[in-house]
Enzyme design. Sequence first.
Site, PDB file in Angstrom:
ATOM      1  N   ASP A  17      -5.979 -45.216   6.743  1.00  0.00           N
ATOM      2  CA  ASP A  17      -6.068 -44.005   5.927  1.00  0.00           C
ATOM      3  C   ASP A  17      -7.084 -43.084   6.585  1.00  0.00           C
ATOM      4  O   ASP A  17      -8.273 -43.416   6.681  1.00  0.00           O
ATOM      5  CB  ASP A  17      -6.499 -44.366   4.501  1.00  0.00           C
ATOM      6  CG  ASP A  17      -6.557 -43.165   3.571  1.00  0.00           C
ATOM      7  OD1 ASP A  17      -6.758 -42.034   4.060  1.00  0.00           O
ATOM      8  OD2 ASP A  17      -6.437 -43.342   2.353  1.00  0.00           O
ATOM      9  N   TYR A  57      -5.813 -31.520   3.070  1.00  0.00           N
ATOM     10  CA  TYR A  57      -6.579 -30.566   2.267  1.00  0.00           C
ATOM     11  C   TYR A  57      -8.089 -30.767   2.344  1.00  0.00           C
ATOM     12  O   TYR A  57      -8.840 -30.015   1.732  1.00  0.00           O
ATOM     13  CB  TYR A  57      -6.129 -30.559   0.803  1.00  0.00           C
ATOM     14  CG  TYR A  57      -6.120 -31.896   0.096  1.00  0.00           C
ATOM     15  CD1 TYR A  57      -7.285 -32.466  -0.395  1.00  0.00           C
ATOM     16  CD2 TYR A  57      -4.927 -32.571  -0.115  1.00  0.00           C
ATOM     17  CE1 TYR A  57      -7.264 -33.670  -1.060  1.00  0.00           C
ATOM     18  CE2 TYR A  57      -4.886 -33.773  -0.786  1.00  0.00           C
ATOM     19  CZ  TYR A  57      -6.063 -34.323  -1.253  1.00  0.00           C
ATOM     20  OH  TYR A  57      -6.042 -35.537  -1.916  1.00  0.00           O
TER      21      TYR A  57
END
Length: 427
Positions: free
Chosen positions: A212, A237
């Site tokens: 991740d 983001y």
Amino acid sequence: MTNPELSTTLDRPACERIDAEDPLRDFRDEFILPPDTIYLDGNSLGPRTKGAAERAQEVIEDEWGTGLIRSWNSAGWFDLPATLGEKVAGIVGGGAGSTVVTDTTSINLFKAASAALKMQAADSPDRRVILTQRENFPSDIYMLQGLAKQLGNGYEVRLVDDAEVTAGFPNTMTAEVALVVLTHVNYRTGRLFDMDSTTSAIHAGGALVIWDLCHSAGALEIDLAGSGADMAIGCTYKFLNGGPGSPAFIWVSEALQNRFTQPLSGWWGHAKPFEMSPDYAPAEGIRRYLTGTQGIISMSVAELGLDIFNRVDMSAVRTKSLQLSDLFIDLVESRLADHPVEIVTPREHSHRGSQVSITHPEGFAIMSALIERGIIGDYREPEVLRFGLTPLYIGFTEVWDTVEALRDILDDRTWDAPQHKVRGAVT
């Protein structure tokens, strides 16, 4: 420290001089930030990129408003997931044709983990354990727990401590482990895990790995392909500045791409979606990781953030990031020594991401008081104040000012006002 100039002997004018000579200083103009604000939360939500509103308006008024459905072809809408994927691949060292931008991080994790477990079931059916960090971002843990429950038949999730990961899984890499899911940078503490050695340890144990990259993509140099990783996911983001809720990405190694079985077999991942066949046939390569129709407006805006990195030297970003965090840590230790503040971010550069996290028993209230002064970080349980140090728009003067504001708030107990004890839905 990386730069001997950056020590606790410097003052604010010295920080200003260093900022004036910063080779990355011009990138600050790529972002729109409110005046009189120090924004130290780019590790949670990056600021608006210059041109984002205009790009959204262009998509809405011209491509959608005038082009209508023709824009799937004429404006390149249909190819956007792969177009943006190539840009992400350049940032994370993925290689051509390895990445698509699509869906959310959680959905991409579900897809990747499901496919990885199916591969392992074919090769090693007795491997039914998923390992992940106890301090992984909770959504990752929840998705893995839900997948294990859905699969049943002995599948389970086991949590490991960061020390176990750093040591190479000496106690937990058993013959039962099929998959390891790791966050590259711990979201609370900012601890960075070595991708190369950790991936090697996982493979030596017979498991596959999913990384991740939410808190590392755009913050430091990454070489997914060179590390031998199997799959990776991440969002756009945070450090990539794609906008709130902008689409995530998924990367799969070339060796595994066509072994990947899509658990969410939507029409965008079909080999020939516009044949409208009643039977699913996966596309070759990276397109099979798509599911349904994409969010074109958010994708188009996210592309602006990705494009900035086409012009960024990531080694310069990493160097400045470490210098900023070195300065932050030194100033906290020297100027807040009279208060019960603990730095939980590793001092070692090889174990540090691009944030500094400190704890204090009144962490939430202190962060609230700091935000009231226009210095925006964020708070994570338990007692953690996080400060994201994004080198493209943060300078050394802002680090100085932040620690000085913290000192004032702690010395004067400004945090003890009633308004700083009230929590909103999002903390």
